[in-house]
Write a protein that holds these residues in place. Sequence first.
Motif, short mmCIF file in Angstrom:
data_model
loop_
_atom_site.label_atom_id
_atom_site.label_comp_id
_atom_site.label_asym_id
_atom_site.label_seq_id
_atom_site.Cartn_x
_atom_site.Cartn_y
_atom_site.Cartn_z
N GLY D 174 0.93 -26.37 22.16
CA GLY D 174 1.17 -26.89 23.51
C GLY D 174 0.50 -28.23 23.75
O GLY D 174 1.01 -29.07 24.51
N GLY D 175 -0.62 -28.45 23.11
CA GLY D 175 -1.33 -29.71 23.28
C GLY D 175 -0.76 -30.84 22.44
O GLY D 175 -1.10 -32.01 22.66
N LEU D 176 0.10 -30.51 21.48
CA LEU D 176 0.61 -31.54 20.55
C LEU D 176 1.99 -32.04 20.91
O LEU D 176 2.43 -33.06 20.36
CB LEU D 176 0.66 -30.97 19.12
N VAL D 177 2.68 -31.35 21.79
CA VAL D 177 4.08 -31.71 22.05
C VAL D 177 4.31 -31.98 23.53
O VAL D 177 3.48 -31.66 24.38
CB VAL D 177 5.03 -30.57 21.61
N SER D 178 5.45 -32.58 23.85
CA SER D 178 5.78 -32.81 25.25
C SER D 178 7.02 -32.04 25.68
O SER D 178 7.53 -32.26 26.77
CB SER D 178 5.97 -34.31 25.50
N CYS D 179 7.48 -31.12 24.85
CA CYS D 179 8.62 -30.30 25.25
C CYS D 179 8.12 -28.94 25.74
O CYS D 179 6.97 -28.60 25.53
CB CYS D 179 9.59 -30.12 24.07
N PRO D 180 8.97 -28.17 26.41
CA PRO D 180 8.53 -26.84 26.87
C PRO D 180 8.28 -25.90 25.69
O PRO D 180 8.98 -25.96 24.68
CB PRO D 180 9.71 -26.34 27.71
N VAL D 181 7.27 -25.04 25.85
CA VAL D 181 6.92 -24.07 24.82
C VAL D 181 7.05 -22.66 25.41
O VAL D 181 6.49 -22.37 26.46
CB VAL D 181 5.46 -24.29 24.34
N VAL D 182 7.79 -21.81 24.70
CA VAL D 182 7.87 -20.40 25.07
C VAL D 182 6.99 -19.63 24.10
O VAL D 182 7.21 -19.70 22.89
CB VAL D 182 9.33 -19.89 25.00
N ALA D 183 5.99 -18.93 24.62
CA ALA D 183 5.02 -18.25 23.76
C ALA D 183 5.28 -16.76 23.75
O ALA D 183 5.55 -16.16 24.79
CB ALA D 183 3.61 -18.52 24.26
N VAL D 184 5.21 -16.15 22.57
CA VAL D 184 5.42 -14.71 22.41
C VAL D 184 4.22 -14.08 21.72
O VAL D 184 3.99 -14.32 20.54
CB VAL D 184 6.64 -14.40 21.50
N PRO D 185 3.45 -13.27 22.42
CA PRO D 185 2.36 -12.56 21.74
C PRO D 185 2.93 -11.43 20.90
O PRO D 185 3.94 -10.82 21.27
CB PRO D 185 1.54 -12.00 22.90
N THR D 186 2.28 -11.12 19.77
CA THR D 186 2.72 -9.96 18.99
C THR D 186 1.59 -8.94 18.91
O THR D 186 0.43 -9.24 19.17
CB THR D 186 3.14 -10.35 17.56
N SER D 187 1.97 -7.75 18.52
CA SER D 187 1.00 -6.65 18.50
C SER D 187 0.24 -6.58 17.18
O SER D 187 -0.41 -5.58 16.89
CB SER D 187 1.72 -5.33 18.76
N ILE D 188 0.30 -7.62 16.38
CA ILE D 188 -0.39 -7.66 15.08
C ILE D 188 -1.88 -7.91 15.31
O ILE D 188 -2.24 -8.81 16.05
CB ILE D 188 0.19 -8.81 14.23
N GLY D 189 -2.73 -7.12 14.66
CA GLY D 189 -4.16 -7.45 14.71
C GLY D 189 -5.08 -6.25 14.64
O GLY D 189 -4.64 -5.10 14.62
N TYR D 190 -6.39 -6.55 14.61
CA TYR D 190 -7.43 -5.54 14.56
C TYR D 190 -7.55 -4.85 15.92
O TYR D 190 -6.88 -5.24 16.89
CB TYR D 190 -8.77 -6.20 14.22
N GLY D 191 -8.51 -3.92 16.01
CA GLY D 191 -8.68 -3.06 17.18
C GLY D 191 -8.72 -3.76 18.52
O GLY D 191 -7.97 -3.40 19.44
N ALA D 192 -9.57 -4.77 18.67
CA ALA D 192 -9.71 -5.37 19.99
C ALA D 192 -8.55 -6.32 20.33
O ALA D 192 -8.62 -7.06 21.30
CB ALA D 192 -11.05 -6.07 20.13
N GLY D 193 -7.51 -6.28 19.51
CA GLY D 193 -6.28 -6.96 19.90
C GLY D 193 -5.54 -6.12 20.92
O GLY D 193 -4.70 -6.62 21.66
#
Lengths: 236, 236, 236, 236, 236, 236, 236, 236
Positions: D174-193
Amino acid sequence: MEKALEALRRLPYEDLDFARIDHHRRLRKGFPEVIYCPGKTTSQIVAIARQMLQPGSCVLATRANREIFQAIYKMTPRAEYHPQARAVVIPPENPESLLPPVGSVVLVSAGTADIPVAEEAALVAGLMGSRVERLFDVGVAGLHRLLDNLPLLQEARVLVVVAGMDGALAAVVGGLVSCPVVAVPTSIGYGAGFAGLAPLLTMLNCCAPGVAVVNIDNGFGAGYMAALINRLGERG
Amino acid sequence: MEKALEALRRLPYEDLDFARIDHHRRLRKGFPEVIYCPGKTTSQIVAIARQMLQPGSCVLATRANREIFQAIYKMTPRAEYHPQARAVVIPPENPESLLPPVGSVVLVSAGTADIPVAEEAALVAGLMGSRVERLFDVGVAGLHRLLDNLPLLQEARVLVVVAGMDGALAAVVGGLVSCPVVAVPTSIGYGAGFAGLAPLLTMLNCCAPGVAVVNIDNGFGAGYMAALINRLGERG
Amino acid sequence: MEKALEALRRLPYEDLDFARIDHHRRLRKGFPEVIYCPGKTTSQIVAIARQMLQPGSCVLATRANREIFQAIYKMTPRAEYHPQARAVVIPPENPESLLPPVGSVVLVSAGTADIPVAEEAALVAGLMGSRVERLFDVGVAGLHRLLDNLPLLQEARVLVVVAGMDGALAAVVGGLVSCPVVAVPTSIGYGAGFAGLAPLLTMLNCCAPGVAVVNIDNGFGAGYMAALINRLGERG
Amino acid sequence: MEKALEALRRLPYEDLDFARIDHHRRLRKGFPEVIYCPGKTTSQIVAIARQMLQPGSCVLATRANREIFQAIYKMTPRAEYHPQARAVVIPPENPESLLPPVGSVVLVSAGTADIPVAEEAALVAGLMGSRVERLFDVGVAGLHRLLDNLPLLQEARVLVVVAGMDGALAAVVGGLVSCPVVAVPTSIGYGAGFAGLAPLLTMLNCCAPGVAVVNIDNGFGAGYMAALINRLGERG
Amino acid sequence: MEKALEALRRLPYEDLDFARIDHHRRLRKGFPEVIYCPGKTTSQIVAIARQMLQPGSCVLATRANREIFQAIYKMTPRAEYHPQARAVVIPPENPESLLPPVGSVVLVSAGTADIPVAEEAALVAGLMGSRVERLFDVGVAGLHRLLDNLPLLQEARVLVVVAGMDGALAAVVGGLVSCPVVAVPTSIGYGAGFAGLAPLLTMLNCCAPGVAVVNIDNGFGAGYMAALINRLGERG
Amino acid sequence: MEKALEALRRLPYEDLDFARIDHHRRLRKGFPEVIYCPGKTTSQIVAIARQMLQPGSCVLATRANREIFQAIYKMTPRAEYHPQARAVVIPPENPESLLPPVGSVVLVSAGTADIPVAEEAALVAGLMGSRVERLFDVGVAGLHRLLDNLPLLQEARVLVVVAGMDGALAAVVGGLVSCPVVAVPTSIGYGAGFAGLAPLLTMLNCCAPGVAVVNIDNGFGAGYMAALINRLGERG
Amino acid sequence: MEKALEALRRLPYEDLDFARIDHHRRLRKGFPEVIYCPGKTTSQIVAIARQMLQPGSCVLATRANREIFQAIYKMTPRAEYHPQARAVVIPPENPESLLPPVGSVVLVSAGTADIPVAEEAALVAGLMGSRVERLFDVGVAGLHRLLDNLPLLQEARVLVVVAGMDGALAAVVGGLVSCPVVAVPTSIGYGAGFAGLAPLLTMLNCCAPGVAVVNIDNGFGAGYMAALINRLGERG
Amino acid sequence: MEKALEALRRLPYEDLDFARIDHHRRLRKGFPEVIYCPGKTTSQIVAIARQMLQPGSCVLATRANREIFQAIYKMTPRAEYHPQARAVVIPPENPESLLPPVGSVVLVSAGTADIPVAEEAALVAGLMGSRVERLFDVGVAGLHRLLDNLPLLQEARVLVVVAGMDGALAAVVGGLVSCPVVAVPTSIGYGAGFAGLAPLLTMLNCCAPGVAVVNIDNGFGAGYMAALINRLGERG
């Protein structure tokens, strides 16, 4: 069963419209109904206290500020304010009506900031006839302060452990003694303490058995539970 | 700054389409990129491992089951499976390429059920050139088991404390030593442990300073952090 | 073991009734017990500070407001107030008793609003004998501000990364360096930051290894941990 | 307003008793109603798909396993299975009915394990007439992999960033571009994710403006949103 | 890539010690760095604003109270206060430097109490060159108020939907239009709204596709995102 | 009061050791005690059902799988299985003992996947003597499907709205009708639905008054509440 | 203190490498260390049990499935399996070594599905020398079932209340008796029970004093605490 | 359907720019739109109230403080302030326009501190034409206070149960009556009540059927729902 239910049905209480005072609780639970102040107006608190006043019993108002104390004090100059415990006590006219202190409830606090909650527990346990001792600021970050007082811990009949932050004191104390431990989490701590959630979970997940937990900052509940347990030791 | 950025820009990596292998990480972070297996297909894992294989370095796949091990083993019989740590290691062809173990990382676990996480940490710290010692099942419910090993704790350069349930071990250990402590909560425990949330909060709220925390069950992260810290002791 | 336990048992502390001052902590942990002010009354804080005052050591009170400072200042005009870090320091009478600054702890903050937490960390690390450098307002939304300071980051012995909102700075910095990173989430941010929960989780889930986390807004803990790690580099 | 409401009232749909198929959505939203499979029986899914089948349009079933695909395939051999995206597509009889790919939607994923979600987004954006490019496994732990592809990022019309664990990639991109960004979190990760909660909060608290977020693992929603935005660039 | 990275490295910023002002953001993102006021002292805010002041650009300070406005106004009487949006704007000396309003961003709010957040979004989108229209207090509890304005909704290029409490407006609007919708949850509501968590989750779980979400009460982020999307419609 | 309490005390129940069957509930609440199956063994369920069997009443077992049905069916072939509602019903021997359907309970579901919960509600309301109508798959993403059925909604005596994901249907329906609405959140949805938490919060925060909520996926509770309300319309 | 600490230091334990068996716990806490099975391998459990086996004491393994029982049974045919309590008990060779049952611990469960947790508590309290009585399926939805057993409740020395769903039974029982109550929330219930969180919070917030809480589904902890309290009644 | 939709489209409302007043709600829902004050400025509230004022209807502003009352009172001296319910009512000019009180809504509160929420419910139900009775301070800690009023409970047409802390009153009352119960959790209580979350979950998990729940502290919603249900009893 007939008799028990009959008894239940006939228990006395008084209807103030905004409050129903349970005069029988003293008989049933060994202690008069306490007034939990938050959410009540000062005039409601005074009215409830007035109805509760009886020559031979004592009245306790918890989470009371000075303004509440002063209003109660106007009604009866017997009222005393316990600022650390944030409580108002109206002792019975005849102090001998109070139960004499027996047994041993030891109050252990992790830090200086946990003292108000511990003092609320001490006050309640004392009013209910328990001998009370205090061991404050012995958090596990300096374990020798705790170990240096092992005999006090091991000779108690019941312990109340008050701790915020990591709440680890309950687990350590629980592992050192063979008496029941009542644990009270406090809301003291940095951000991820989440106002007492962290020590609450620590205490509920305590590895050492023989530990049960009351609500966050609930010194009243801890002192009450401890006094009930302590009193059992007198029965036999 | 010019040079640093230049270096950054020129770091080598390899594009597998579904993965970009960061060959430079070994240089930059002291260790090759590890393969975190969950969510990757076995064939993706094998393909990544194949690209990483280099004569002088070692490859590590974490959270790997036996099926993944067998697939990697088919590619190279150098692969070893560490069932407790749930990890596959492909050591370098010439074992002398591994960093010799120095310093002292002591792994402390509260219970037997925490051992898999502790072993993952031990494996990683060892591969990164740390001398590793283990002190398992010394939870605070039986404090003498811990106190009996005080010298081991106090002579460590860095400690990794692994605990589920109340997570109180981190606070107690943190109060007994003057070296840095890396704490790892585990998902072991009854209902209100909330799969590791309880010990995570306990550890974050640790009263004893000198304790920092990694993710739930993240033995890899703890071992890595401990090895980085331990290595500093060799610099001076 | 005999000797270690003996030592533990004999550690000196002082009983103020509401606090037990752990004079040995300076020896054991390399630093005197710090006074965490919230929940303590001003008079308790002053009493604790008075007992801690010793010619050759320094006293630190964290989360202290001006009123607390003034009360301590009345007791000893050596007391200094650090408004950004919200801390009171009573330096030793002889400034040479302070550890000389060695190594390199670099404090990196994402935004201007994170500075108070970073300054608390800087103060603590400095008092514990670490050379401290600051790199403020280099959040990832303007990555060039960070990349422009790569050499400073890459030459540090240990980094403290302080960030609220998305907390992403810890992950980015963690990927650029090979030294240990201590991450501190702050409570700065919009609603779904949930008072620091968002950056706390971000940092705990950091993809880059070599990052460990302390409590929300806990600059003290971060500075302490960083100083312990930094000091290891002097040992070898 | 009369006309708009009239239009609304007259929108066609078909009542299958257990489902009301919204034939008008294609006109209204530029795309036929998608079948979200979880919680529906295979026979319900097939029945819905059958009603949706029309010569000139395409049908999409998301979160579909192979068994569902086979049941749809029996109904029409035009059906295709996309295993990574876990989706079934029934293309129109005449492939020219599909919108030709225009503009530029770039899909960026942090890790290999995030690819299924990214592929679901890619499939949806493609079916809705977007030219799609992929940049996978460029998580912030190895920033040079991302920086090496800056031109691709900076020439996109809209970006979809898919990341689990710390979710920090969205903030950096988001800090590198000037176009809109759609962000998708995923359920990948350790416990405290916490199954995607951590990257979800990271992305919502993103310091860089120009980033909006969809549900955890919701590749469909991200691809749809990106395609809507991308199409605007064709309007002018 | 060489060129892009080169550009990145050379981006101008200014070091105020407590803040690094990113002068290039205007070029890179189409807008100057905004000052998010919470956690910054008034004098820091004024100092940052002073450095940002340039003849041809405008400065925006969000979450600013009147005291902050007055301090900025002392520096430059061009400063304007927008009380509903809680923002200070310093327009460029020559108003023609502002981008002329194009396209159509429609701001839809569920209730009167959501207006401050909506106005923050309107202000930002307007400053970034979007024609802005408002449709306030059209929550789903009185659906006809919304349906009566269908043409306005259906002719927008991008919608911003602001809602607290149940947050259902985003889902309903999302189902009625074919343009992208940016949803903003607000912290307005009864207890189980949990300060915006309820509408946040509602919006993230929105059944209608084409909806993405920003942080609770983040009018700035919504207006920024909407303006970026709206501008795309001018490109083609 | 005497009489009411007397009645309470004399209520019949049967002690099975592991269960106390409340034969009076049929009189007191208008319906026999239902058997909630999870956590009970099949043989416990059958034993409870056997004791409940009475010529003139009907027995209901909820959350029952086929295995439980078969075990009950062995005991009495009157037993019927309702697979969508996951319930076993043993109707009374004489079907005329069932209350005749009166009034109007309309069940509205947002999606096809919500049907099992809606069918459980329909079954319960029907058994309790309510005329039941169904309106399925009318989620707010395609509002015309709902508006096309306005008369059905507006003529109901009580509505049950079943929805997962955003749960917005309850708010929209609540705004369109003047009868009471019972809302049931379901656990259907993507990650940030958190197994029904999202629609639960949406429904609790419903802007439209006249909506009350039952537990996630609790079709039984919704049907029961709706039937109680519906029956009131017969009283007058 | 000297003596207490000396005692602590000399407590016997046995080092199995993966477990340190605390033989002294029997002396210290009145009961041998229990084996909590989850997370341990069957062979670890058997090895621990073997070391614990002593002629005069009994061994308890909790959360044990049949496979674990069979492995222990192979080692010693004295082992007994308690399927409802999911526990293995190896009684002492000489049954007279067990403490004779005294006092009165009454186990109260709200529903049939809560029985496994209640039985675990009953087993533990019994093994620790408590006379145990059971009162099952007396949830507050049919209050007469509870009131009909008032005498049993009011004559108990300590009560264990086991309840899932709303957990309200603890509050009601707590108001009817004057002995201490140990409350155990269970994970039984619909969605918004959140696996026991709902009854846990209910019990912690219990209005009636004299109630303390253990972890979700922690029958072992409740039985242990109850037995400690019950035993106090024998002391006097 | 034509007619219903036509009706919907033609519903009158008034556009104040910051609010759209829904004059038809009185017809549609039996009550004028209520003004929920939080988040609105006093002048907005007065303007909305002014537009709503009509000879034959009444206006209600909830969560209104005295300052708001005084501003409304300036506009019309008919305005009345209900301090306990924190509400302003502007009755119709002709009091006979109010619906005459029918049926029976009984308001039951657990404690004195819950009265403000109960009074808000009472006010609303009364204004909507319900006969209202109050039964306050009958929490389950003193069950006889509740049982002594059984006839009042059992003769109600609908009950509203208001309780904080453990929220258990809803479950107990739900088990004693056969009419519908609307439960309102309040934010009264100690720490682990989490501002009403605890009683909210208790009530949602209520074992007794026939209970549905509204938002925390939402007396308005409970009174509204109860009045809708109560009115049904007049229809038949």
